[in-house]
Design a protein around this motif. Structure first.
Motif, PDB file in Angstrom:
ATOM      1  N   MET A  85       4.933  -8.153   8.062  1.00 33.60           N
ATOM      2  CA  MET A  85       4.391  -7.210   7.076  1.00 33.60           C
ATOM      3  C   MET A  85       4.934  -7.517   5.680  1.00 33.60           C
ATOM      4  O   MET A  85       4.210  -7.400   4.698  1.00 33.60           O
ATOM      5  N   ARG A  86       6.191  -7.939   5.617  1.00 35.15           N
ATOM      6  CA  ARG A  86       6.764  -8.282   4.296  1.00 35.15           C
ATOM      7  C   ARG A  86       6.000  -9.453   3.683  1.00 35.15           C
ATOM      8  O   ARG A  86       5.684  -9.455   2.509  1.00 35.15           O
ATOM      9  N   ARG A  87       5.677 -10.436   4.523  1.00 32.40           N
ATOM     10  CA  ARG A  87       4.960 -11.610   4.009  1.00 32.40           C
ATOM     11  C   ARG A  87       3.525 -11.255   3.611  1.00 32.40           C
ATOM     12  O   ARG A  87       3.007 -11.743   2.622  1.00 32.40           O
ATOM     13  N   LEU A  88       2.905 -10.380   4.395  1.00 34.76           N
ATOM     14  CA  LEU A  88       1.535  -9.986   4.042  1.00 34.76           C
ATOM     15  C   LEU A  88       1.511  -9.183   2.744  1.00 34.76           C
ATOM     16  O   LEU A  88       0.648  -9.369   1.893  1.00 34.76           O
ATOM     17  N   ARG A  89       2.509  -8.309   2.598  1.00 36.33           N
ATOM     18  CA  ARG A  89       2.594  -7.539   1.347  1.00 36.33           C
ATOM     19  C   ARG A  89       2.752  -8.481   0.163  1.00 36.33           C
ATOM     20  O   ARG A  89       2.126  -8.323  -0.876  1.00 36.33           O
ATOM     21  N   ARG A  90       3.591  -9.478   0.345  1.00 33.33           N
ATOM     22  CA  ARG A  90       3.839 -10.414  -0.750  1.00 33.33           C
ATOM     23  C   ARG A  90       2.552 -11.171  -1.092  1.00 33.33           C
ATOM     24  O   ARG A  90       2.197 -11.348  -2.245  1.00 33.33           O
ATOM     25  N   LEU A  91       1.833 -11.566  -0.047  1.00 37.73           N
ATOM     26  CA  LEU A  91       0.576 -12.278  -0.262  1.00 37.73           C
ATOM     27  C   LEU A  91      -0.403 -11.426  -1.075  1.00 37.73           C
ATOM     28  O   LEU A  91      -0.950 -11.865  -2.087  1.00 37.73           O
ATOM     29  N   TYR A  92      -0.604 -10.162  -0.622  1.00 39.14           N
ATOM     30  CA  TYR A  92      -1.595  -9.330  -1.319  1.00 39.14           C
ATOM     31  C   TYR A  92      -1.070  -8.866  -2.673  1.00 39.14           C
ATOM     32  O   TYR A  92      -1.821  -8.809  -3.652  1.00 39.14           O
ATOM     33  N   ASN A  93       0.215  -8.528  -2.749  1.00 40.84           N
ATOM     34  CA  ASN A  93       0.748  -8.015  -4.016  1.00 40.84           C
ATOM     35  C   ASN A  93       0.630  -9.040  -5.133  1.00 40.84           C
ATOM     36  O   ASN A  93       0.416  -8.688  -6.278  1.00 40.84           O
ATOM     37  N   ARG A  94       0.766 -10.322  -4.779  1.00 39.82           N
ATOM     38  CA  ARG A  94       0.748 -11.269  -5.890  1.00 39.82           C
ATOM     39  C   ARG A  94      -0.652 -11.508  -6.434  1.00 39.82           C
ATOM     40  O   ARG A  94      -0.810 -12.043  -7.512  1.00 39.82           O
ATOM     41  N   THR A  95      -1.665 -11.017  -5.745  1.00 39.80           N
ATOM     42  CA  THR A  95      -3.004 -11.155  -6.311  1.00 39.80           C
ATOM     43  C   THR A  95      -3.370  -9.961  -7.190  1.00 39.80           C
ATOM     44  O   THR A  95      -4.462  -9.929  -7.742  1.00 39.80           O
ATOM     45  N   ALA A  96      -2.469  -8.985  -7.318  1.00 38.37           N
ATOM     46  CA  ALA A  96      -2.750  -7.801  -8.152  1.00 38.37           C
ATOM     47  C   ALA A  96      -4.116  -7.208  -7.780  1.00 38.37           C
ATOM     48  O   ALA A  96      -5.080  -7.244  -8.544  1.00 38.37           O
ATOM     49  N   LEU A  97      -4.192  -6.670  -6.572  1.00 35.33           N
ATOM     50  CA  LEU A  97      -5.466  -6.165  -6.042  1.00 35.33           C
ATOM     51  C   LEU A  97      -6.058  -5.045  -6.887  1.00 35.33           C
ATOM     52  O   LEU A  97      -5.333  -4.177  -7.378  1.00 35.33           O
ATOM     53  N   GLU A  98      -7.370  -5.089  -7.023  1.00 39.62           N
ATOM     54  CA  GLU A  98      -8.069  -4.013  -7.715  1.00 39.62           C
ATOM     55  C   GLU A  98      -8.521  -2.976  -6.695  1.00 39.62           C
ATOM     56  O   GLU A  98      -8.605  -3.269  -5.502  1.00 39.62           O
ATOM     57  N   ARG A  99      -8.837  -1.788  -7.231  1.00 37.32           N
ATOM     58  CA  ARG A  99      -9.200  -0.677  -6.340  1.00 37.32           C
ATOM     59  C   ARG A  99     -10.379  -1.042  -5.428  1.00 37.32           C
ATOM     60  O   ARG A  99     -10.356  -0.787  -4.233  1.00 37.32           O
ATOM     61  N   ARG A 100     -11.409  -1.663  -6.011  1.00 33.90           N
ATOM     62  CA  ARG A 100     -12.598  -1.989  -5.205  1.00 33.90           C
ATOM     63  C   ARG A 100     -12.252  -2.995  -4.108  1.00 33.90           C
ATOM     64  O   ARG A 100     -12.794  -2.963  -3.025  1.00 33.90           O
ATOM     65  N   GLU A 101     -11.333  -3.904  -4.422  1.00 28.41           N
ATOM     66  CA  GLU A 101     -10.942  -4.914  -3.426  1.00 28.41           C
ATOM     67  C   GLU A 101     -10.191  -4.258  -2.270  1.00 28.41           C
ATOM     68  O   GLU A 101     -10.372  -4.623  -1.105  1.00 28.41           O
ATOM     69  N   VAL A 102      -9.346  -3.268  -2.607  1.00 21.37           N
ATOM     70  CA  VAL A 102      -8.640  -2.550  -1.544  1.00 21.37           C
ATOM     71  C   VAL A 102      -9.657  -1.849  -0.643  1.00 21.37           C
ATOM     72  O   VAL A 102      -9.538  -1.870   0.583  1.00 21.37           O
ATOM     73  N   ASN A 103     -10.698  -1.276  -1.260  1.00 22.39           N
ATOM     74  CA  ASN A 103     -11.718  -0.589  -0.450  1.00 22.39           C
ATOM     75  C   ASN A 103     -12.426  -1.572   0.484  1.00 22.39           C
ATOM     76  O   ASN A 103     -12.691  -1.255   1.643  1.00 22.39           O
ATOM     77  N   ILE A 104     -12.703  -2.778  -0.036  1.00 23.13           N
ATOM     78  CA  ILE A 104     -13.367  -3.783   0.818  1.00 23.13           C
ATOM     79  C   ILE A 104     -12.447  -4.157   1.979  1.00 23.13           C
ATOM     80  O   ILE A 104     -12.853  -4.166   3.151  1.00 23.13           O
TER      81      ILE A 104
END
Ligand code: SAH
Length: 249
Positions: free
Chosen positions: A209-228
């Motif tokens: 989970m730490r690695r997945l968080r790091r992966l997604y966090n570094r892309t600076a996700l937008e709200r719409r992307e989180v919804n997708i």
């Protein structure tokens, strides 16, 4: 650059003098939003004395029970770290950090998070950050006093404000970044979905989970992307549940 949208978060600060010195450093540079997560002693005379003319920053400080509470509404979270980490995060120096946050600051709440005097930031706290900021100093003596670290980072934010007006005339168009709570909701669902599709064993979590968080966090996700992404997770969860209980019709 809008400094009003940038909050300084201090976690479990032990010395009230450091909280006061931090308030002063902030006000000198034009910052005003101070969030204190479980301060050991606050309010305190020593904090007020060290704040000098910045006691208004202390009076308006938000005292929080958790980091999650201090990060409510934030779309960008940067952790200030005195040392290198085992899992590396994208790392800025203070000047790069100021340039990074500037385009977000007009319409997004931003947090810069500072750790405890003796032990800094914990891994679970770093998990909430998309980036780290490190003040480059003498490698054999790289840990600054926490208020001094706030001073250096705030100074660069101010310089960005002063220079940004001429250097940065073009508005940078970005979609609304996901807030810290929206990301937490996604990570919670992601973990649950990974369990349901038999990819993740909660009894042997490792660093997945730490690695997945790091992966997604570094892309600076937008709200719409989180919804997708959450939509995809929900679909996977539905399929897993159907697979677990095959239809009888
Ligand atoms: N011994 C601790 C240091 C804590 S200093 C450790 O090893 O982590 C308290 C806080 O000040 C740190 O958590 C960090 O937020 C900030 N800080 C100190 N030195 C810094 C540096 N060189 N760069 C960025 N932040 C720093």
């Amino acid at each position: 650059m809008n400094l009003a949208n940038i909050r300084i978060v201090m976690i479990e600060t032990s010395h009230p003098g450091n909280i006061g010195a931090c308030a002063r450093a902030m006000k000198n540079m034009g910052l005003s939003q101070l969030y204190l997560v479980k301060p050991i002693r606050f309010p305190d005379e020593e904090a007020t004395a060290r704040a000098s003319g910045a006691s208004d920053v202390l009076e308006h400080a938000s005292v929080c029970d958790s980091l999650a509470q201090a990060l409510e509404g934030c779309g960008v979270v940067v952790g200030a770290s005195a040392r290198r980490r085992a899992i590396t995060w994208p790392e800025f120096n203070p000047r790069e950090c100021a340039a990074f946050v500037a385009p977000y600051s007009d319409d997004t709440e931003i947090a810069i998070v500072f750790g405890r005097e003796c032990s800094g930031l914990r891994n679970e706290e770093l998990d909430c950050c998309s980036h780290l900021v490190h003040i480059p100093c003498n490698e054999v003596f790289s840990s600054l006093n926490v208020a001094a670290a706030v001073q250096v980072i705030s100074y660069e934010l101010r310089m960005q404000l002063l220079q940004g007006n001429t250097a940065n005339d073009e508005p940078v168009l970005i979609d609304q970044p996901a807030t810290s709570e929206e990301l937490e909701g996604m990570y919670e669902q992601m973990q649950q979905a990974l369990v349901e599709i038999d990819f993740f064993d909660p009894d042997k979590p490792g660093k997945l989970m730490r690695r997945l968080r790091r992966l997604y966090n570094r892309t600076a996700l937008e709200r719409r992307e989180v919804n997708i992404l959450r939509g995809i997770l929900s679909a996977a969860q539905r399929q897993a549940r159907l697979g677990a209980c095959p239809r009888t019709d």
